[in-house]
Design a protein around this motif. Structure first.
Motif, PDB file in Angstrom:
ATOM      1  N   ASN A   1      18.525  -7.136 -16.232  1.00 50.07           N
ATOM      2  CA  ASN A   1      18.864  -8.558 -16.205  1.00 50.07           C
ATOM      3  C   ASN A   1      20.002  -8.870 -17.170  1.00 50.07           C
ATOM      4  O   ASN A   1      20.929  -9.605 -16.816  1.00 50.07           O
TER       5      ASN A   1
ATOM      6  N   GLN B   1      12.651 -10.317 -12.213  1.00 43.96           N
ATOM      7  CA  GLN B   1      12.876  -9.685 -13.518  1.00 43.96           C
ATOM      8  C   GLN B   1      12.237 -10.504 -14.640  1.00 43.96           C
ATOM      9  O   GLN B   1      11.693  -9.932 -15.593  1.00 43.96           O
TER      10      GLN B   1
ATOM     11  N   ARG C   1      16.417 -11.714  -9.759  1.00 41.43           N
ATOM     12  CA  ARG C   1      16.481 -12.280 -11.113  1.00 41.43           C
ATOM     13  C   ARG C   1      15.181 -13.008 -11.459  1.00 41.43           C
ATOM     14  O   ARG C   1      14.691 -12.912 -12.597  1.00 41.43           O
TER      15      ARG C   1
END
Length: 335
Positions: free
Chosen positions: A257, A234, A231
């Motif tokens: 995401n 991303q 995450r």
């Protein structure tokens, strides 16, 4: 009463070092300072307060410098200070009282670190607890009357002492340079990678994002990386791909995401993509999402002032002046 070694690493801190050391008067039973290459009067000022001033050749590693200065300490407890910190009179008094009364079984004392957001640091809290005072040598002991085991969890005290962080300038260019080298050399822990990403979003330039891109883009293809690491990657890859005008990479990172629990950083990147394309309505959708109901992963501003200001721009483009004024008012409350 406990004894305390004040330990510091410094470089070109002539503007603030005396202010810091004056605020610590009476706290340290000794002061130990490692200078990492000052070219100003830092060492001369340090010598007014202590004869324990050492040279440590700078090697792009703050941990190594701190470990060196700790090795020179001799008191029971270490107080780790930075030159741009200040203890005001009230908190100095609290520290001196704690020094008199601290229980000998306490191994770490956390103190409140203040003024973070004012100076645009990588920490998303204006005041947070940090470990600042800790035992120089730890004594291990056995616990439990049967099936005994060695107690490994340190005993921590969360104090009400507040340290004021008052830097003269921002350190982000220096820090980003160190982080970039760490990424290229493979010396990047999961924690440090998150700090790298935070530093990028809070103070990084386009060039900084492009330099970080290869490291974070590789994370997206590594099955051994955790969800948290992915995450974070991303977020960085979305920004870098937008800078590069690379739609394939941008949408692969961004849409993966937002499929699950979107983060505000990526929503802002989607808003920026559509804004640049002149699609004010779609941009407004993503900025609205960032400002209402999703959480920031790295930079609190991406769920507050940043999307609200951009959403106001979108509304003005769409002729929605009342909505734009409301967004601007909300943004002002965030700052």
């Amino acid at each position: 009463m406990i004894t305390v070694s004040v330990c510091m690493i410094v470089k070109n801190e002539e503007a603030v070092l005396a202010r810091c050391l004056d605020s610590l008067k009476g706290i340290g039973d000794e002061i130990v300072i490692a200078d990492t290459g000052s070219t100003d009067r830092t060492k001369e000022i340090a010598a007014r307060y202590t004869d324990k001033v050492y040279d440590f050749p700078w090697n792009e590693d703050f941990a190594a410098a701190r470990n060196f200065v700790l090795s020179k300490a001799e008191m029971e407890y270490i107080y780790s200070a930075d030159a741009d910190e200040v203890l005001d009179d009230e908190n100095r008094r609290k520290f001196l009282e704690m020094k008199q009364t601290l229980s000998p079984d306490i191994e770490i004392v956390q103190m409140r670190y203040a003024n973070q957001l004012q100076y645009n640091t990588t920490y998303n809290f204006d005041t947070e607890l940090r470990p600042k005072l800790f035992r120089r040598l730890r004594t291990f002991r056995w616990v439990d009357p049967v099936h005994e085991t060695v107690e490994l969890t340190p005993r921590v005290l969360d104090s009400d002492i507040t340290i004021l962080h008052k830097p003269q300038n921002l350190h982000s260019p220096r820090d980003l340079s160190i982080l970039e080298r760490a990424a290229k050399s493979g010396k990047m822990s999961e924690r440090l990678a998150r700090m790298y990403a935070k530093e990028l979003f809070i103070s990084g330039t386009d060039a900084d994002f492009l330099a970080a891109y290869p490291y974070f883009e590789a994370i997206l293809h590594d099955e051994n990386k955790s969800l948290d690491e992915v995450r974070v990657a991303q977020c960085v890859v979305s920004r870098a791909a937008r800078i590069k005008n690379d739609p394939d990479t941008f949408f692969k990172a961004a849409l993966k995401n937002v499929i699950g629990e979107p983060c505000a950083e990526v929503c802002c990147e989607l808003g920026a993509w559509y804004f640049a394309a002149g699609d004010w309505e779609e941009a407004a959708t993503w900025y609205y999402t960032a400002a209402n109901g999703v959480q920031s992963e790295l930079d609190l501003r991406t769920s507050g002032s940043i999307p609200l200001l951009r959403l106001a721009e979108c509304y003005l483009k769409l002729g929605m002046t009342d909505e734009a004024r409301e967004c601007l008012a909300r943004a002002e409350q965030c700052t």
